[in-house]
Design a protein around this motif. Structure first.
Motif, PDB file in Angstrom:
ATOM      1  N   THR A 161       0.815  -1.134   0.024  1.00  0.00           N
ATOM      2  CA  THR A 161      -0.109   0.145  -0.022  1.00  0.00           C
ATOM      3  C   THR A 161       0.808   1.339   0.045  1.00  0.00           C
ATOM      4  OG1 THR A 161      -1.657  -1.026   1.106  1.00  0.00           O
ATOM      5  CG2 THR A 161      -1.858   1.196   1.326  1.00  0.00           C
ATOM      6  N   LEU A 162       0.580   2.189  -1.023  1.00  0.00           N
ATOM      7  CA  LEU A 162       1.485   3.289  -1.078  1.00  0.00           C
ATOM      8  C   LEU A 162       0.534   4.497  -1.070  1.00  0.00           C
ATOM      9  CD1 LEU A 162       2.656   1.032  -3.500  1.00  0.00           C
ATOM     10  CD2 LEU A 162       4.547   2.695  -3.247  1.00  0.00           C
ATOM     11  N   ASN A 163       0.557   5.303   0.023  1.00  0.00           N
ATOM     12  CA  ASN A 163      -0.115   6.327   0.422  1.00  0.00           C
ATOM     13  C   ASN A 163       0.446   7.856   0.127  1.00  0.00           C
ATOM     14  OD1 ASN A 163      -2.297   4.809   1.640  1.00  0.00           O
ATOM     15  ND2 ASN A 163      -0.738   4.666   3.259  1.00  0.00           N
ATOM     16  N   PHE A 164       0.358   8.261  -1.025  1.00  0.00           N
ATOM     17  CA  PHE A 164       0.531   9.646  -1.500  1.00  0.00           C
ATOM     18  C   PHE A 164      -0.571  10.672  -1.198  1.00  0.00           C
ATOM     19  CE2 PHE A 164       3.240   6.551  -4.011  1.00  0.00           C
ATOM     20  CZ  PHE A 164       4.503   7.005  -3.842  1.00  0.00           C
ATOM     21  N   THR A 165      -0.517  11.109  -0.079  1.00  0.00           N
ATOM     22  CA  THR A 165      -1.751  12.061   0.415  1.00  0.00           C
ATOM     23  C   THR A 165      -1.928  13.361  -0.421  1.00  0.00           C
ATOM     24  OG1 THR A 165      -1.130  11.173   2.634  1.00  0.00           O
ATOM     25  CG2 THR A 165      -2.561  12.746   2.458  1.00  0.00           C
ATOM     26  N   GLY A 166      -0.841  13.962  -0.797  1.00  0.00           N
ATOM     27  CA  GLY A 166      -1.038  15.003  -1.521  1.00  0.00           C
ATOM     28  C   GLY A 166      -0.798  14.981  -3.168  1.00  0.00           C
ATOM     29  N   GLY A 167      -0.695  13.497  -3.586  1.00  0.00           N
ATOM     30  CA  GLY A 167      -0.782  13.462  -5.034  1.00  0.00           C
ATOM     31  C   GLY A 167       0.418  12.748  -5.356  1.00  0.00           C
ATOM     32  N   LEU A 168       0.488  12.135  -6.668  1.00  0.00           N
ATOM     33  CA  LEU A 168       1.652  11.607  -7.193  1.00  0.00           C
ATOM     34  C   LEU A 168       2.109  11.980  -8.544  1.00  0.00           C
ATOM     35  CD1 LEU A 168       3.709   9.202  -7.633  1.00  0.00           C
ATOM     36  CD2 LEU A 168       1.967   7.639  -7.563  1.00  0.00           C
ATOM     37  N   THR A 169       2.947  11.971  -8.967  1.00  0.00           N
ATOM     38  CA  THR A 169       3.417  12.570 -10.475  1.00  0.00           C
ATOM     39  C   THR A 169       4.741  11.637 -10.917  1.00  0.00           C
ATOM     40  OG1 THR A 169       2.404  14.668 -10.464  1.00  0.00           O
ATOM     41  CG2 THR A 169       3.895  14.103 -12.248  1.00  0.00           C
ATOM     42  N   ALA A 170       4.886  11.026 -11.771  1.00  0.00           N
ATOM     43  CA  ALA A 170       5.937  10.153 -12.174  1.00  0.00           C
ATOM     44  C   ALA A 170       5.731  10.185 -13.725  1.00  0.00           C
ATOM     45  CB  ALA A 170       5.952   8.672 -11.671  1.00  0.00           C
ATOM     46  N   THR A 171       6.273  11.244 -14.527  1.00  0.00           N
ATOM     47  CA  THR A 171       6.504  11.223 -15.691  1.00  0.00           C
ATOM     48  C   THR A 171       7.968  11.509 -16.331  1.00  0.00           C
ATOM     49  OG1 THR A 171       6.242  13.598 -15.595  1.00  0.00           O
ATOM     50  CG2 THR A 171       4.307  12.353 -15.838  1.00  0.00           C
ATOM     51  N   SER A 172       8.876  11.318 -15.573  1.00  0.00           N
ATOM     52  CA  SER A 172      10.241  11.535 -16.122  1.00  0.00           C
ATOM     53  C   SER A 172      10.991  10.170 -16.179  1.00  0.00           C
ATOM     54  CB  SER A 172      11.085  12.404 -15.115  1.00  0.00           C
ATOM     55  OG  SER A 172      10.617  13.743 -15.034  1.00  0.00           O
ATOM     56  N   ALA A 173      10.795   9.301 -15.462  1.00  0.00           N
ATOM     57  CA  ALA A 173      11.578   7.910 -15.196  1.00  0.00           C
ATOM     58  C   ALA A 173      11.612   7.056 -16.612  1.00  0.00           C
ATOM     59  CB  ALA A 173      11.008   7.020 -14.414  1.00  0.00           C
ATOM     60  N   SER A 174      12.602   6.184 -16.923  1.00  0.00           N
ATOM     61  CA  SER A 174      12.442   5.524 -17.943  1.00  0.00           C
ATOM     62  C   SER A 174      11.499   4.728 -18.228  1.00  0.00           C
ATOM     63  CB  SER A 174      13.805   4.738 -18.273  1.00  0.00           C
ATOM     64  OG  SER A 174      14.135   3.957 -16.911  1.00  0.00           O
ATOM     65  N   VAL A 175      10.950   4.040 -16.997  1.00  0.00           N
ATOM     66  CA  VAL A 175       9.756   3.237 -16.933  1.00  0.00           C
ATOM     67  C   VAL A 175       9.328   3.364 -15.536  1.00  0.00           C
ATOM     68  CG1 VAL A 175      10.858   1.107 -16.523  1.00  0.00           C
ATOM     69  CG2 VAL A 175       8.869   1.042 -17.262  1.00  0.00           C
ATOM     70  N   VAL A 176       8.075   3.336 -15.410  1.00  0.00           N
ATOM     71  CA  VAL A 176       7.357   3.146 -14.003  1.00  0.00           C
ATOM     72  C   VAL A 176       6.766   1.886 -13.916  1.00  0.00           C
ATOM     73  CG1 VAL A 176       5.722   4.198 -12.372  1.00  0.00           C
ATOM     74  CG2 VAL A 176       6.842   5.761 -14.097  1.00  0.00           C
ATOM     75  N   ASN A 177       7.389   1.012 -12.811  1.00  0.00           N
ATOM     76  CA  ASN A 177       6.950  -0.273 -12.371  1.00  0.00           C
ATOM     77  C   ASN A 177       6.137  -0.096 -11.161  1.00  0.00           C
ATOM     78  OD1 ASN A 177       8.575  -1.515 -14.344  1.00  0.00           O
ATOM     79  ND2 ASN A 177      10.265  -0.944 -13.160  1.00  0.00           N
ATOM     80  N   MET A 178       4.604  -0.892 -11.376  1.00  0.00           N
ATOM     81  CA  MET A 178       3.897  -0.405 -10.123  1.00  0.00           C
ATOM     82  C   MET A 178       3.338  -1.727  -9.664  1.00  0.00           C
ATOM     83  SD  MET A 178       1.757   2.698 -11.794  1.00  0.00           S
ATOM     84  CE  MET A 178       0.835   3.011 -10.166  1.00  0.00           C
ATOM     85  N   ALA A 179       2.903  -2.001  -8.594  1.00  0.00           N
ATOM     86  CA  ALA A 179       2.278  -2.991  -8.055  1.00  0.00           C
ATOM     87  C   ALA A 179       1.555  -2.609  -6.602  1.00  0.00           C
ATOM     88  CB  ALA A 179       3.222  -4.143  -7.606  1.00  0.00           C
TER      89      ALA A 179
END
Length: 222
Positions: A161-179
């Motif tokens: 569980t990942l809580n990003f209370t104020g929001g999350l932006t990820a647009t710069s990485a070579s790839v965004v892996n998520m689970a």
């Protein structure tokens, strides 16, 4: 204070470490030896008062940072800063009262939070290091914008569980892996871009209240 080596010598702290003032651990001799050397904490790292002391780690371009135990389990640090390394692994939970700052690490090397990460602010920079946040529970209070241009891994299991209370932006990485499960408090999640694909490595669930979820590039399943 400053704990510094004058030559290419590693630092190893085998026992629990408590800092009583803002402290820098530096194996670059204040920049005189850019390559640095390893910095290893074999057990825990804490302040003497909750949110009262900050720690800066600078292992240079060749030194590896390794923290085997928890950071902030007794008294949270104010700020934890990683100035430079050739890779860093925080094996236990990390908790700060103010921020975690990831200034730089050698291109292609990984900064890994293997345990739970809890901090009001997480600051990254436009450098080509990879970042992995893998704990069962991550909590970052303020809006988080991941600027690193290496691979970004957010969660590695469906139960995370990942809580990003104020929001999350990820647009710069070579790839965004998520689970795992991603939560905000009525704040947006913006993932991917034309050059940043999003890779789901396990089931992903998102709860953002009134916030929008935007995928700006390719979205790939496992």
């Amino acid at each position: 204070g400053s704990v510094r080596t004058s030559g290419p010598n590693s630092m190893v702290f085998a026992d629990d470490v408590v800092v009583t003032a803002n402290t820098s651990f530096d194996t670059t001799n204040n920049g005189g030896l850019a390559s640095g050397a390893n910095i290893t904490f074999g057990k825990t790292l804490n302040g003497s008062a909750n949110n009262g002391q900050s720690v800066t780690l600078n292992a240079g371009t060749a030194g590896v940072v390794s923290v085997a135990g928890s950071i902030g389990n007794a008294n949270t640090l104010s700020t934890l800063t990683l100035t430079q390394s050739n890779g860093a692994t925080f094996s236990g939970p990390v908790a700060t009262g103010t921020s975690v700052v990831l200034t730089s690490t050698a291109d292609g090397q990984v900064i890994r939070f293997a345990g739970n990460l809890t901090t009001p602010i997480l600051t990254t920079t436009n450098r080509a290091y990879a970042l992995e946040i893998l704990g069962t529970t991550t909590t970052i209070t303020n809006a988080t914008n991941f600027l690193n241009t290496g691979a970004l891994t957010l969660g590695d299991a469906v139960g995370d569980t990942l809580n990003f209370t104020g929001g999350l932006t990820a647009t710069s990485a070579s790839v965004v892996n998520m689970a795992g499960t991603f939560n905000t408090t009525n704040s947006a999640i913006v993932l991917g871009s034309g050059t940043t694909p999003v890779q789901l490595t396990a089931n992903v669930k998102m709860g953002t209240g009134t916030g929008h979820v935007t995928f700006g590039g390719l979205l790939n399943g496992n």
